[in-house]
Motif scaffolding. Structure first.
Motif, PDB file in Angstrom:
ATOM      1  N   PHE A  30      -1.538   2.091  31.766  1.00  0.00           N
ATOM      2  CA  PHE A  30      -1.922   0.781  32.268  1.00  0.00           C
ATOM      3  C   PHE A  30      -0.753  -0.157  32.510  1.00  0.00           C
ATOM      4  CE2 PHE A  30      -5.721   2.283  30.217  1.00  0.00           C
ATOM      5  CZ  PHE A  30      -6.609   2.107  31.244  1.00  0.00           C
ATOM      6  N   LEU A 372      -7.761  -2.022  27.236  1.00  0.00           N
ATOM      7  CA  LEU A 372      -7.508  -2.642  28.536  1.00  0.00           C
ATOM      8  C   LEU A 372      -6.840  -3.998  28.348  1.00  0.00           C
ATOM      9  CD1 LEU A 372     -10.740  -2.111  30.690  1.00  0.00           C
ATOM     10  CD2 LEU A 372      -8.482  -1.123  31.039  1.00  0.00           C
ATOM     11  N   VAL A 414      -8.954   0.359  37.478  1.00  0.00           N
ATOM     12  CA  VAL A 414      -9.800   0.234  36.279  1.00  0.00           C
ATOM     13  C   VAL A 414     -11.285   0.210  36.594  1.00  0.00           C
ATOM     14  CG1 VAL A 414      -8.002  -0.974  34.983  1.00  0.00           C
ATOM     15  CG2 VAL A 414      -9.734  -2.313  36.204  1.00  0.00           C
TER      16      VAL A 414
END
Ligand SMILES: *[C@@H]1O[C@H](CO)[C@@H](O)[C@H](O)[C@H]1NC(C)=O
Ligand SMILES: *[C@@H]1O[C@H](CO)[C@@H](O)[C@H](O)[C@H]1NC(C)=O
Length: 474
Positions: A30, A372, A414
Protein backbone atom coordinates in the motif's frame (compact mmCIF):
# COMPACT_ATOMS: atom_id res chain seq x y z
CA UNK A 1 11.72 -31.92 23.13
CA UNK A 2 8.86 -29.57 23.76
CA UNK A 3 10.69 -26.81 21.99
CA UNK A 4 11.40 -28.98 19.01
CA UNK A 5 7.87 -30.17 18.61
CA UNK A 6 6.71 -26.61 19.03
CA UNK A 7 9.01 -25.51 16.25
CA UNK A 8 7.78 -28.31 14.13
CA UNK A 9 4.22 -27.19 14.63
CA UNK A 10 5.19 -23.66 13.74
CA UNK A 11 6.88 -24.70 10.56
CA UNK A 12 4.48 -27.18 9.17
CA UNK A 13 0.93 -27.03 10.30
CA UNK A 14 -0.19 -24.38 12.66
CA UNK A 15 0.02 -21.31 10.52
CA UNK A 16 -3.41 -20.08 11.58
CA UNK A 17 -2.13 -19.56 15.09
CA UNK A 18 0.56 -17.21 13.93
CA UNK A 19 -1.26 -15.07 11.47
CA UNK A 20 -2.67 -12.88 14.11
CA UNK A 21 0.34 -10.69 14.59
CA UNK A 22 0.88 -10.42 10.89
CA UNK A 23 -1.40 -8.13 9.03
CA UNK A 24 -1.56 -7.90 5.31
CA UNK A 25 1.85 -7.01 3.91
CA UNK A 26 0.56 -3.50 3.82
CA UNK A 27 3.83 -1.67 3.99
CA UNK A 28 4.78 -3.19 0.69
CA UNK A 29 1.48 -3.27 -1.06
CA UNK A 30 0.00 0.00 0.00
CA UNK A 31 2.83 2.41 0.52
CA UNK A 32 4.69 2.26 -2.72
CA UNK A 33 2.69 4.08 -5.35
CA UNK A 34 5.66 3.97 -7.67
CA UNK A 35 5.84 0.23 -7.75
CA UNK A 36 4.88 -0.25 -11.36
CA UNK A 37 4.52 -3.98 -11.00
CA UNK A 38 1.80 -3.39 -8.47
CA UNK A 39 -0.07 -1.02 -10.70
CA UNK A 40 0.06 -2.77 -13.97
CA UNK A 41 -0.92 -6.31 -13.11
CA UNK A 42 -4.12 -6.36 -11.14
CA UNK A 43 -4.44 -10.18 -11.15
CA UNK A 44 -1.05 -10.47 -9.48
CA UNK A 45 -2.07 -7.98 -6.88
CA UNK A 46 -5.22 -9.94 -6.24
CA UNK A 47 -3.40 -13.19 -5.83
CA UNK A 48 -1.06 -11.67 -3.31
CA UNK A 49 -4.06 -10.76 -1.19
CA UNK A 50 -5.09 -14.36 -1.31
CA UNK A 51 -5.63 -16.28 1.80
CA UNK A 52 -2.17 -17.72 1.79
CA UNK A 53 -0.59 -14.31 1.76
CA UNK A 54 -2.91 -13.26 4.55
CA UNK A 55 -1.88 -16.36 6.41
CA UNK A 56 1.77 -15.92 5.76
CA UNK A 57 4.26 -15.13 8.43
CA UNK A 58 6.83 -12.45 7.81
CA UNK A 59 9.23 -14.69 5.97
CA UNK A 60 6.60 -15.77 3.52
CA UNK A 61 5.52 -12.25 2.87
CA UNK A 62 9.00 -11.22 1.96
CA UNK A 63 9.46 -14.23 -0.21
CA UNK A 64 6.35 -13.40 -2.06
CA UNK A 65 6.70 -9.75 -2.72
CA UNK A 66 10.38 -9.74 -3.49
CA UNK A 67 11.44 -13.00 -5.00
CA UNK A 68 8.77 -15.47 -5.85
CA UNK A 69 5.01 -15.30 -6.15
CA UNK A 70 4.55 -19.00 -6.16
CA UNK A 71 3.00 -20.74 -3.20
CA UNK A 72 4.33 -24.13 -4.13
CA UNK A 73 7.03 -24.09 -1.51
CA UNK A 74 4.51 -24.01 1.31
CA UNK A 75 3.90 -27.14 3.26
CA UNK A 76 0.41 -27.48 4.53
CA UNK A 77 -0.17 -30.93 5.78
CA UNK A 78 -3.71 -30.49 6.92
CA UNK A 79 -6.51 -29.26 4.70
CA UNK A 80 -8.17 -27.29 7.52
CA UNK A 81 -5.01 -25.39 8.27
CA UNK A 82 -5.41 -23.54 4.99
CA UNK A 83 -8.30 -21.69 6.53
CA UNK A 84 -8.01 -18.52 8.47
CA UNK A 85 -11.02 -18.95 10.66
CA UNK A 86 -12.99 -21.92 11.92
CA UNK A 87 -16.59 -20.97 12.45
CA UNK A 88 -19.35 -22.77 14.23
CA UNK A 89 -22.74 -21.55 12.99
CA UNK A 90 -25.96 -22.21 14.87
CA UNK A 91 -28.72 -23.89 12.90
CA UNK A 92 -31.11 -21.10 13.83
CA UNK A 93 -34.68 -21.52 12.59
CA UNK A 94 -35.09 -19.95 9.16
CA UNK A 95 -37.31 -17.13 10.46
CA UNK A 96 -34.07 -15.54 11.72
CA UNK A 97 -32.34 -15.55 8.35
CA UNK A 98 -33.43 -16.74 4.91
CA UNK A 99 -37.04 -16.93 6.06
CA UNK A 100 -36.94 -13.14 6.18
CA UNK A 101 -36.33 -13.37 2.42
CA UNK A 102 -39.51 -15.43 2.06
CA UNK A 103 -37.47 -18.57 1.54
CA UNK A 104 -39.02 -21.75 2.95
CA UNK A 105 -36.98 -24.67 4.20
CA UNK A 106 -37.62 -28.07 2.71
CA UNK A 107 -36.57 -31.29 4.35
CA UNK A 108 -34.58 -31.17 7.55
CA UNK A 109 -32.20 -28.35 6.74
CA UNK A 110 -32.85 -24.79 7.83
CA UNK A 111 -30.47 -23.67 5.08
CA UNK A 112 -30.90 -23.27 1.34
CA UNK A 113 -28.68 -25.43 -0.81
CA UNK A 114 -26.37 -22.71 -2.01
CA UNK A 115 -25.23 -24.87 -4.87
CA UNK A 116 -28.63 -24.47 -6.45
CA UNK A 117 -30.62 -21.73 -4.70
CA UNK A 118 -29.57 -18.31 -3.53
CA UNK A 119 -32.62 -16.56 -2.10
CA UNK A 120 -32.68 -12.99 -3.38
CA UNK A 121 -31.92 -10.13 -1.01
CA UNK A 122 -34.18 -7.11 -1.49
CA UNK A 123 -32.64 -4.28 -3.47
CA UNK A 124 -32.58 -0.55 -2.95
CA UNK A 125 -31.43 0.83 0.36
CA UNK A 126 -31.76 -2.60 2.00
CA UNK A 127 -28.67 -3.71 0.15
CA UNK A 128 -26.30 -1.34 1.89
CA UNK A 129 -26.60 -3.41 5.09
CA UNK A 130 -26.67 -6.83 3.41
CA UNK A 131 -23.40 -7.91 5.10
CA UNK A 132 -25.30 -10.59 7.10
CA UNK A 133 -26.38 -12.20 3.83
CA UNK A 134 -22.92 -12.38 2.24
CA UNK A 135 -21.21 -13.71 5.34
CA UNK A 136 -23.80 -16.41 5.93
CA UNK A 137 -23.63 -17.50 2.30
CA UNK A 138 -19.86 -17.69 2.54
CA UNK A 139 -20.03 -19.96 5.58
CA UNK A 140 -22.55 -22.21 3.82
CA UNK A 141 -20.36 -22.33 0.73
CA UNK A 142 -17.44 -23.53 2.85
CA UNK A 143 -19.28 -26.82 3.28
CA UNK A 144 -19.27 -27.52 -0.42
CA UNK A 145 -16.21 -29.55 -1.33
CA UNK A 146 -14.03 -27.82 -3.93
CA UNK A 147 -16.29 -24.80 -4.17
CA UNK A 148 -14.69 -21.98 -6.13
CA UNK A 149 -14.22 -19.69 -3.17
CA UNK A 150 -11.36 -18.20 -1.25
CA UNK A 151 -10.30 -20.29 1.70
CA UNK A 152 -10.76 -17.90 4.54
CA UNK A 153 -13.52 -19.39 6.58
CA UNK A 154 -14.65 -22.94 7.20
CA UNK A 155 -17.73 -24.14 9.00
CA UNK A 156 -17.01 -26.70 11.69
CA UNK A 157 -19.68 -28.85 13.30
CA UNK A 158 -17.95 -29.20 16.65
CA UNK A 159 -18.18 -25.87 18.47
CA UNK A 160 -15.20 -26.75 20.67
CA UNK A 161 -13.01 -26.61 17.61
CA UNK A 162 -14.26 -23.24 16.44
CA UNK A 163 -12.45 -19.92 16.69
CA UNK A 164 -15.75 -18.13 16.75
CA UNK A 165 -19.45 -18.90 17.07
CA UNK A 166 -21.48 -17.23 14.35
CA UNK A 167 -25.06 -16.10 14.98
CA UNK A 168 -26.85 -16.10 11.63
CA UNK A 169 -29.52 -13.50 12.39
CA UNK A 170 -30.30 -11.08 9.53
CA UNK A 171 -30.76 -8.23 11.97
CA UNK A 172 -30.62 -5.37 9.47
CA UNK A 173 -33.22 -6.99 7.26
CA UNK A 174 -35.35 -7.73 10.30
CA UNK A 175 -35.17 -4.06 11.22
CA UNK A 176 -35.89 -2.85 7.69
CA UNK A 177 -38.78 -5.22 7.18
CA UNK A 178 -40.41 -5.61 10.56
CA UNK A 179 -39.90 -2.60 12.76
CA UNK A 180 -43.14 -0.79 12.03
CA UNK A 181 -45.62 -1.45 14.83
CA UNK A 182 -49.07 -2.60 13.81
CA UNK A 183 -52.06 -1.21 15.68
CA UNK A 184 -53.04 -4.54 17.19
CA UNK A 185 -49.56 -5.52 18.41
CA UNK A 186 -47.59 -3.75 21.09
CA UNK A 187 -44.31 -5.25 19.98
CA UNK A 188 -42.98 -5.23 16.46
CA UNK A 189 -42.00 -8.46 14.76
CA UNK A 190 -38.42 -7.24 14.90
CA UNK A 191 -38.58 -6.88 18.68
CA UNK A 192 -40.14 -10.31 19.07
CA UNK A 193 -37.43 -11.90 16.93
CA UNK A 194 -34.72 -10.27 19.02
CA UNK A 195 -36.32 -11.54 22.22
CA UNK A 196 -36.48 -15.00 20.74
CA UNK A 197 -32.85 -14.77 19.72
CA UNK A 198 -31.71 -13.80 23.21
CA UNK A 199 -33.70 -16.67 24.65
CA UNK A 200 -32.28 -19.11 22.14
CA UNK A 201 -28.68 -18.01 22.55
CA UNK A 202 -28.59 -17.80 26.31
CA UNK A 203 -29.90 -21.34 26.56
CA UNK A 204 -27.16 -22.79 24.32
CA UNK A 205 -24.20 -24.67 25.78
CA UNK A 206 -21.89 -22.59 23.58
CA UNK A 207 -23.17 -19.35 25.03
CA UNK A 208 -23.14 -20.57 28.63
CA UNK A 209 -19.57 -21.77 28.25
CA UNK A 210 -18.28 -18.32 27.34
CA UNK A 211 -21.15 -16.01 28.32
CA UNK A 212 -21.12 -15.13 24.63
CA UNK A 213 -17.56 -13.82 24.53
CA UNK A 214 -16.68 -15.93 21.50
CA UNK A 215 -19.88 -15.17 19.60
CA UNK A 216 -20.11 -13.08 16.45
CA UNK A 217 -23.26 -11.07 15.82
CA UNK A 218 -24.02 -8.83 12.85
CA UNK A 219 -25.79 -5.56 13.57
CA UNK A 220 -24.78 -3.45 10.61
CA UNK A 221 -27.82 -1.20 10.43
CA UNK A 222 -27.36 1.34 13.24
CA UNK A 223 -30.88 0.61 14.49
CA UNK A 224 -30.68 -3.15 14.30
CA UNK A 225 -30.47 -5.18 17.52
CA UNK A 226 -31.46 -2.15 19.58
CA UNK A 227 -33.09 -4.40 22.16
CA UNK A 228 -30.96 -7.52 22.05
CA UNK A 229 -27.58 -5.83 22.07
CA UNK A 230 -27.99 -4.79 25.69
CA UNK A 231 -28.11 -8.49 26.56
CA UNK A 232 -25.69 -9.86 23.98
CA UNK A 233 -22.90 -7.29 24.36
CA UNK A 234 -20.14 -9.72 25.43
CA UNK A 235 -20.17 -10.92 21.81
CA UNK A 236 -18.19 -9.36 18.99
CA UNK A 237 -20.44 -7.24 16.80
CA UNK A 238 -20.04 -6.43 13.14
CA UNK A 239 -21.13 -2.82 12.84
CA UNK A 240 -21.06 0.17 10.53
CA UNK A 241 -19.94 2.54 13.31
CA UNK A 242 -20.22 3.05 17.07
CA UNK A 243 -22.44 6.13 16.80
CA UNK A 244 -25.40 4.76 18.68
CA UNK A 245 -23.54 2.51 21.10
CA UNK A 246 -22.27 3.17 24.60
CA UNK A 247 -18.56 2.33 24.54
CA UNK A 248 -19.10 -0.45 27.09
CA UNK A 249 -21.39 -2.23 24.61
CA UNK A 250 -19.33 -1.72 21.46
CA UNK A 251 -15.82 -0.47 20.91
CA UNK A 252 -12.92 -0.74 18.54
CA UNK A 253 -11.09 -3.35 20.65
CA UNK A 254 -13.89 -5.85 20.65
CA UNK A 255 -15.88 -5.21 17.49
CA UNK A 256 -15.45 -5.18 13.75
CA UNK A 257 -16.39 -2.39 11.37
CA UNK A 258 -17.67 -3.56 8.00
CA UNK A 259 -18.20 -1.46 4.89
CA UNK A 260 -21.62 -0.66 3.53
CA UNK A 261 -22.39 -2.31 0.23
CA UNK A 262 -22.19 0.55 -2.20
CA UNK A 263 -25.35 1.38 -4.13
CA UNK A 264 -23.63 3.10 -7.02
CA UNK A 265 -22.23 0.59 -9.50
CA UNK A 266 -18.49 0.06 -9.72
CA UNK A 267 -16.81 2.23 -12.31
CA UNK A 268 -15.21 -0.34 -14.61
CA UNK A 269 -12.92 0.93 -17.34
CA UNK A 270 -12.61 4.31 -15.74
CA UNK A 271 -10.80 6.38 -18.34
CA UNK A 272 -11.54 9.66 -16.65
CA UNK A 273 -8.86 11.97 -15.36
CA UNK A 274 -8.36 15.13 -13.35
CA UNK A 275 -9.42 17.36 -16.23
CA UNK A 276 -12.32 15.29 -17.52
CA UNK A 277 -13.92 15.28 -14.07
CA UNK A 278 -15.26 18.80 -14.32
CA UNK A 279 -17.02 19.05 -10.95
CA UNK A 280 -14.58 19.86 -8.18
CA UNK A 281 -16.67 18.76 -5.23
CA UNK A 282 -19.84 16.71 -5.10
CA UNK A 283 -22.32 16.31 -2.30
CA UNK A 284 -25.77 14.82 -2.37
CA UNK A 285 -27.47 14.02 0.88
CA UNK A 286 -30.25 14.61 3.30
CA UNK A 287 -30.21 17.60 5.58
CA UNK A 288 -30.45 16.81 9.26
CA UNK A 289 -31.34 19.20 11.99
CA UNK A 290 -29.15 17.79 14.69
CA UNK A 291 -25.41 17.14 14.92
CA UNK A 292 -24.03 16.82 11.40
CA UNK A 293 -26.90 18.87 10.04
CA UNK A 294 -25.32 22.02 11.35
CA UNK A 295 -22.13 21.41 9.38
CA UNK A 296 -24.13 20.55 6.31
CA UNK A 297 -26.02 23.83 6.49
CA UNK A 298 -22.90 25.89 7.11
CA UNK A 299 -21.14 24.23 4.20
CA UNK A 300 -24.16 24.61 1.99
CA UNK A 301 -24.21 28.38 2.48
CA UNK A 302 -20.51 28.71 1.89
CA UNK A 303 -20.41 26.45 -1.18
CA UNK A 304 -23.69 27.00 -2.98
CA UNK A 305 -22.41 29.81 -5.17
CA UNK A 306 -19.28 28.03 -6.31
CA UNK A 307 -19.63 27.12 -10.00
CA UNK A 308 -17.68 23.85 -9.84
CA UNK A 309 -19.34 22.56 -6.67
CA UNK A 310 -22.43 20.35 -6.69
CA UNK A 311 -24.18 20.54 -3.34
CA UNK A 312 -27.76 19.44 -3.07
CA UNK A 313 -30.07 17.91 -0.54
CA UNK A 314 -32.20 14.86 -1.00
CA UNK A 315 -31.39 11.21 -0.40
CA UNK A 316 -30.56 8.78 -3.16
CA UNK A 317 -33.63 7.00 -4.47
CA UNK A 318 -34.31 5.02 -7.63
CA UNK A 319 -33.48 7.39 -10.49
CA UNK A 320 -31.41 9.32 -7.97
CA UNK A 321 -28.88 6.52 -8.18
CA UNK A 322 -28.38 7.18 -11.87
CA UNK A 323 -27.90 10.88 -11.28
CA UNK A 324 -25.56 10.31 -8.34
CA UNK A 325 -23.56 7.83 -10.43
CA UNK A 326 -23.08 10.42 -13.15
CA UNK A 327 -22.37 13.10 -10.57
CA UNK A 328 -19.74 11.15 -8.66
CA UNK A 329 -18.04 9.86 -11.78
CA UNK A 330 -17.62 13.35 -13.12
CA UNK A 331 -16.32 14.83 -9.86
CA UNK A 332 -12.80 14.98 -8.49
CA UNK A 333 -13.81 14.98 -4.84
CA UNK A 334 -16.89 13.66 -3.05
CA UNK A 335 -17.96 15.03 0.32
CA UNK A 336 -18.91 12.76 3.20
CA UNK A 337 -20.40 14.73 6.05
CA UNK A 338 -21.57 13.09 9.25
CA UNK A 339 -25.32 12.75 9.25
CA UNK A 340 -27.43 11.26 11.98
CA UNK A 341 -24.76 8.55 12.20
CA UNK A 342 -21.00 8.99 11.69
CA UNK A 343 -20.92 6.58 8.72
CA UNK A 344 -22.93 6.22 5.54
CA UNK A 345 -22.79 4.31 2.31
CA UNK A 346 -21.83 7.54 0.53
CA UNK A 347 -18.16 6.92 1.33
CA UNK A 348 -18.30 3.54 -0.38
CA UNK A 349 -20.22 5.00 -3.32
CA UNK A 350 -17.41 7.53 -3.68
CA UNK A 351 -14.76 4.81 -3.58
CA UNK A 352 -16.65 2.77 -6.20
CA UNK A 353 -16.83 5.91 -8.37
CA UNK A 354 -13.12 6.68 -7.85
CA UNK A 355 -14.13 10.08 -6.56
CA UNK A 356 -11.65 11.05 -3.84
CA UNK A 357 -13.62 11.13 -0.57
CA UNK A 358 -13.44 14.20 1.60
CA UNK A 359 -14.49 13.04 5.05
CA UNK A 360 -15.92 15.45 7.58
CA UNK A 361 -17.01 13.13 10.34
CA UNK A 362 -14.95 13.18 13.51
CA UNK A 363 -16.46 9.99 14.93
CA UNK A 364 -16.30 7.90 11.77
CA UNK A 365 -14.93 4.38 12.02
CA UNK A 366 -13.42 2.88 8.90
CA UNK A 367 -13.38 -0.77 7.88
CA UNK A 368 -10.06 -2.62 7.78
CA UNK A 369 -8.16 0.41 9.03
CA UNK A 370 -5.58 -1.91 10.60
CA UNK A 371 -4.40 -2.74 7.09
CA UNK A 372 -5.56 0.29 5.08
CA UNK A 373 -4.13 3.78 5.34
CA UNK A 374 -7.13 5.83 4.28
CA UNK A 375 -5.10 9.02 4.12
CA UNK A 376 -3.63 7.68 0.90
CA UNK A 377 -6.97 7.95 -0.88
CA UNK A 378 -9.17 10.14 1.32
CA UNK A 379 -8.96 13.70 2.62
CA UNK A 380 -9.91 14.05 6.29
CA UNK A 381 -11.12 17.40 7.55
CA UNK A 382 -12.02 18.07 11.17
CA UNK A 383 -15.48 19.50 11.61
CA UNK A 384 -14.13 22.49 13.47
CA UNK A 385 -11.87 23.31 10.49
CA UNK A 386 -14.53 22.60 7.90
CA UNK A 387 -16.81 25.34 9.14
CA UNK A 388 -13.98 27.88 9.07
CA UNK A 389 -14.64 30.26 6.19
CA UNK A 390 -13.04 29.14 2.90
CA UNK A 391 -10.93 26.50 4.63
CA UNK A 392 -12.42 23.53 2.81
CA UNK A 393 -12.35 24.98 -0.68
CA UNK A 394 -8.83 26.31 -0.25
CA UNK A 395 -7.66 22.90 0.89
CA UNK A 396 -9.30 21.07 -1.99
CA UNK A 397 -8.20 23.58 -4.61
CA UNK A 398 -4.64 23.21 -3.34
CA UNK A 399 -4.59 19.55 -4.38
CA UNK A 400 -3.19 19.51 -7.86
CA UNK A 401 -3.42 17.09 -10.73
CA UNK A 402 -0.47 14.97 -9.69
CA UNK A 403 -1.54 14.45 -6.08
CA UNK A 404 -5.13 13.84 -7.09
CA UNK A 405 -4.12 11.28 -9.70
CA UNK A 406 -2.11 9.41 -7.10
CA UNK A 407 -5.17 9.18 -4.89
CA UNK A 408 -7.39 8.19 -7.81
CA UNK A 409 -4.98 5.36 -8.65
CA UNK A 410 -5.05 4.25 -5.04
CA UNK A 411 -8.85 4.16 -5.08
CA UNK A 412 -8.71 1.79 -8.02
CA UNK A 413 -6.27 -0.41 -6.13
CA UNK A 414 -8.31 -0.67 -2.98
CA UNK A 415 -11.85 -0.79 -4.37
CA UNK A 416 -11.98 -4.59 -4.37
CA UNK A 417 -11.79 -4.55 -0.57
CA UNK A 418 -15.30 -3.09 -0.61
CA UNK A 419 -16.93 -5.52 -3.02
CA UNK A 420 -19.30 -8.20 -1.75
CA UNK A 421 -19.35 -11.34 -3.86
CA UNK A 422 -20.84 -14.78 -3.90
CA UNK A 423 -18.86 -16.90 -4.19
CA UNK A 424 -16.54 -14.59 -2.36
CA UNK A 425 -13.25 -13.72 -4.01
CA UNK A 426 -9.81 -13.31 -2.58
CA UNK A 427 -9.33 -9.84 -1.16
CA UNK A 428 -13.00 -8.86 -1.34
CA UNK A 429 -15.10 -7.40 1.46
CA UNK A 430 -16.26 -10.81 2.66
CA UNK A 431 -12.70 -12.05 3.01
CA UNK A 432 -11.53 -8.83 4.59
CA UNK A 433 -14.27 -8.99 7.22
CA UNK A 434 -13.24 -12.54 8.09
CA UNK A 435 -9.68 -11.39 8.33
CA UNK A 436 -10.71 -8.55 10.65
CA UNK A 437 -12.64 -11.06 12.76
CA UNK A 438 -9.62 -13.33 12.90
CA UNK A 439 -7.59 -10.42 14.30
CA UNK A 440 -10.00 -10.34 17.26
CA UNK A 441 -9.56 -14.01 18.04
CA UNK A 442 -6.36 -13.89 20.14
CA UNK A 443 -7.71 -11.20 22.48
CA UNK A 444 -10.94 -13.10 22.66
CA UNK A 445 -9.21 -16.34 23.58
CA UNK A 446 -7.22 -14.54 26.24
CA UNK A 447 -10.43 -13.11 27.64
CA UNK A 448 -12.05 -16.52 27.57
CA UNK A 449 -9.18 -18.30 29.26
CA UNK A 450 -9.08 -15.73 32.02
CA UNK A 451 -12.81 -16.13 32.40
CA UNK A 452 -12.34 -19.86 32.93
CA UNK A 453 -9.90 -19.49 35.82
CA UNK A 454 -12.55 -20.09 38.40
CA UNK A 455 -14.69 -22.52 36.47
CA UNK A 456 -14.27 -25.05 39.27
CA UNK A 457 -15.39 -22.61 41.91
CA UNK A 458 -18.98 -21.76 42.79
CA UNK A 459 -20.32 -19.01 40.55
CA UNK A 460 -19.44 -15.64 41.95
CA UNK A 461 -19.63 -12.32 40.22
CA UNK A 462 -17.13 -10.82 42.67
CA UNK A 463 -14.45 -13.24 41.63
CA UNK A 464 -14.80 -12.32 38.00
CA UNK A 465 -14.66 -8.59 38.44
CA UNK A 466 -11.92 -8.78 41.05
CA UNK A 467 -9.28 -9.29 38.36
CA UNK A 468 -7.74 -5.85 38.31
CA UNK A 469 -7.56 -4.47 34.80
CA UNK A 470 -7.15 -0.95 33.54
CA UNK A 471 -10.35 0.71 32.43
CA UNK A 472 -11.36 -0.17 28.87
CA UNK A 473 -8.72 -2.86 28.75
CA UNK A 474 -10.93 -5.03 26.58
C1 LIG B 1 9.81 -19.61 -7.93
O1 LIG B 1 9.31 -20.89 -7.56
C2 LIG B 1 9.13 -21.77 -8.65
C3 LIG B 1 8.44 -23.01 -8.15
O2 LIG B 1 8.96 -23.45 -6.91
C4 LIG B 1 10.49 -22.04 -9.31
O3 LIG B 1 10.32 -22.90 -10.42
C5 LIG B 1 11.09 -20.72 -9.75
O4 LIG B 1 12.38 -20.93 -10.27
C6 LIG B 1 11.15 -19.72 -8.60
N1 LIG B 1 11.58 -18.44 -9.08
C7 LIG B 1 12.44 -17.66 -8.42
C8 LIG B 1 12.73 -16.34 -9.02
O5 LIG B 1 12.99 -18.03 -7.39
C1 LIG C 1 -15.30 -31.77 19.83
O1 LIG C 1 -13.98 -31.30 19.92
C2 LIG C 1 -13.39 -31.47 21.21
C3 LIG C 1 -12.06 -30.79 21.21
O2 LIG C 1 -11.31 -31.08 20.07
C4 LIG C 1 -13.33 -32.98 21.53
O3 LIG C 1 -12.78 -33.16 22.82
C5 LIG C 1 -14.73 -33.56 21.47
O4 LIG C 1 -14.67 -34.95 21.64
C6 LIG C 1 -15.37 -33.25 20.12
N1 LIG C 1 -16.75 -33.69 20.14
C7 LIG C 1 -17.28 -34.45 19.21
C8 LIG C 1 -18.72 -34.79 19.37
O5 LIG C 1 -16.64 -34.88 18.26
Amino acid sequence: MFLMSWLFVFRSTSRPHFIYHNLLPNSKLFSTPDDSKFHSKIPNVESSFGNRAILGDKEDVEDESETNNSNDGRKCSNENDDFLLKVFMYDLPSEFHFGLLNWKPSGNSVWPNVRTTIPGYPGGLNLQHSIEFWLTLDILASEIPNAPKAKTVIRVQNSSEADIIFVPFFSSLSYNRNSKPTPQEKKTRNMILQEKLVKYLTSQEEWKRSKGKDHLIIAHHPNSMLDARMKLWPATFILSDFGRYPSSIANVEKDVIAPYKHLIPSYVNDNSNFDSRTTLLYFQGAIYRKDGGLVRQELYYSLKNEKDVHFSFGSIQKDGIKKATEGMRSSKFCLNIAGDTPSSNRLFDAIASHCVPVIISDQIELPFEDVLDYSEFCIFVRTIDAIEENYLLNLIRSIGKEEWTKMWNKLKEVEHFFEFNFPSKEGDAVQMIWQAVSHKVPALKLKLNRFRRYSRSPPSIEKEISIPLPKNFW
